[in-house]
Write an enzyme that holds these catalytic residues in place. Structure first.
Site, PDB file in Angstrom:
ATOM      1  CG  ASN A   9      21.372  34.273  15.211  1.00  0.00           C
ATOM      2  OD1 ASN A   9      21.196  32.956  15.227  1.00  0.00           O
ATOM      3  ND2 ASN A   9      20.699  34.805  14.312  1.00  0.00           N
ATOM      4  CE  LYS A  11      22.362  35.695  11.355  1.00  0.00           C
ATOM      5  NZ  LYS A  11      22.371  36.754  10.031  1.00  0.00           N
ATOM      6  CG  HIS A  96      16.489  36.829  12.884  1.00  0.00           C
ATOM      7  ND1 HIS A  96      16.822  36.773  11.566  1.00  0.00           N
ATOM      8  CD2 HIS A  96      17.805  37.245  13.381  1.00  0.00           C
ATOM      9  CE1 HIS A  96      18.318  37.408  11.279  1.00  0.00           C
ATOM     10  NE2 HIS A  96      18.575  37.439  12.749  1.00  0.00           N
ATOM     11  CD  GLU A  98      19.166  35.482   8.631  1.00  0.00           C
ATOM     12  OE1 GLU A  98      20.265  36.309   8.223  1.00  0.00           O
ATOM     13  OE2 GLU A  98      19.067  34.434   9.369  1.00  0.00           O
ATOM     14  CD  GLU A 168      16.790  41.348  13.100  1.00  0.00           C
ATOM     15  OE1 GLU A 168      17.702  40.495  13.385  1.00  0.00           O
ATOM     16  OE2 GLU A 168      15.793  40.621  12.775  1.00  0.00           O
ATOM     17  N   GLY A 174      24.451  40.915   8.046  1.00  0.00           N
ATOM     18  CA  GLY A 174      25.057  40.191   6.995  1.00  0.00           C
ATOM     19  C   GLY A 174      25.585  40.824   5.720  1.00  0.00           C
ATOM     20  CB  SER A 217      27.120  44.394   9.904  1.00  0.00           C
ATOM     21  OG  SER A 217      26.218  43.616   8.789  1.00  0.00           O
TER      22      SER A 217
END
Length: 264
Positions: A9, A11, A96, A98, A168, A174, A217
């Site tokens: 991904n 991003k 996701h 985010e 996740e 991150g 991560s």
């Protein structure tokens, strides 16, 4: 044996030149691993055409980072599933963390996106996971089960036959923090157990065939430990997927787990 899946991904990163350079380094190495694992990359939407074109006939496929739940219409800035399918995208991420946290995507909207992706002939990758506060409150399973249930309510349990689940933990994305092996194994098993409990019969139970990948991560240093967990069927890789050598090493770690299982 379910073929593992590795998804990069990107991003909101990249440029025409950087994408070309990255793919030029990745393609030869990743093609050598396709016998063992499936590999996809998810670039930002403006670069989907470039990446789809570059990956054509390589066996490596393209995925989208998000998708609209709507088929068409007055939805400025959105991209429909049929548009992605026309570009030969194979996967699309839905839900996701985010998107859920920063753009207020509800589980209901995520379920609608899941359905839209399947209706367009692609495979949705349903992202589920808990925040740090939810984990500390002992709500991990409750949160994830609610996220899964929203999809079941929309498309039925059979919808997971043509889908992927990505666990996740939000607090590990991150941040450099990685869930412990036992935590990852426990949550992946809980996902299978929940889906199995929803099945009216063993024949209608998709849980054992479902690919559940881990994201949070993951890097070349911890990939082997994570991928060797019995309940982990691959990875959703963020920042490390933008570094050619790092992503190749992660891919090799996943492929090596397949070799180990076959030899056993």
């Amino acid at each position: 044996m379910t073929k593992p899946l590795l998804i990069g991904n990107w991003k909101m990163n990249g440029s025409l030149q950087l994408n070309q350079e990255l793919l030029h380094r990745l393609i030869p190495k990743l093609q050598q691993l396709q016998k063992h694992i499936d590999i996809a990359v998810c670039p930002p939407s403006p670069y989907l055409f470039q990446v789809c074109d570059a990956l054509a006939c390589t066996g490596i496929v393209t995925g989208a980072q998000t998708v609209s739940e709507h088929a068409s219409g007055a939805h400025t800035g959105e991209v429909s599933a049929s548009m992605l399918s026309e570009l030969k995208c194979r996967y699309a991420l839905v839900g996701h963390s985010e998107r859920r946290l920063k753009y207020a995507e509800s589980s209901t909207a995520v379920a609608a996106k899941f359905e839209a992706v399947q209706n367009a002939g692609m495979m949705p990758v349903l992202c589920v996971g808990e925040t740090f506060e939810e984990r500390e409150a002992g709500q991990t399973r409750q949160v994830i089960e609610q996220q899964l249930q929203a999809v079941i309510d929309r498309v039925g349990l059979a919808g997971f036959e043509q889908g992927v689940v990505a666990y996740e933990p939000v607090w590990a994305i991150g941040t450099g923090e990685v869930a412990q092996a036992l935590q990852i194994e426990s949550v992946h098993q809980a996902i299978r157990t929940f889906l199995s409990s929803c099945a009216p019969s063993r024949k209608e139970d998709p849980s054992q065939r479902l690919r559940i990948v881990y994201g949070g991560s993951v890097n070349s240093s911890n990939a082997a430990e994570i991928f060797n967990l019995a309940e982990v069927n691959g990875g959703l890789i963020g920042g490390a997927s933008l570094k050619a050598d790092e992503f190749i090493q992660i891919s090799e770690s996943l492929a090596e787990t397949v070799d180990t299982l076959v030899s056993e």
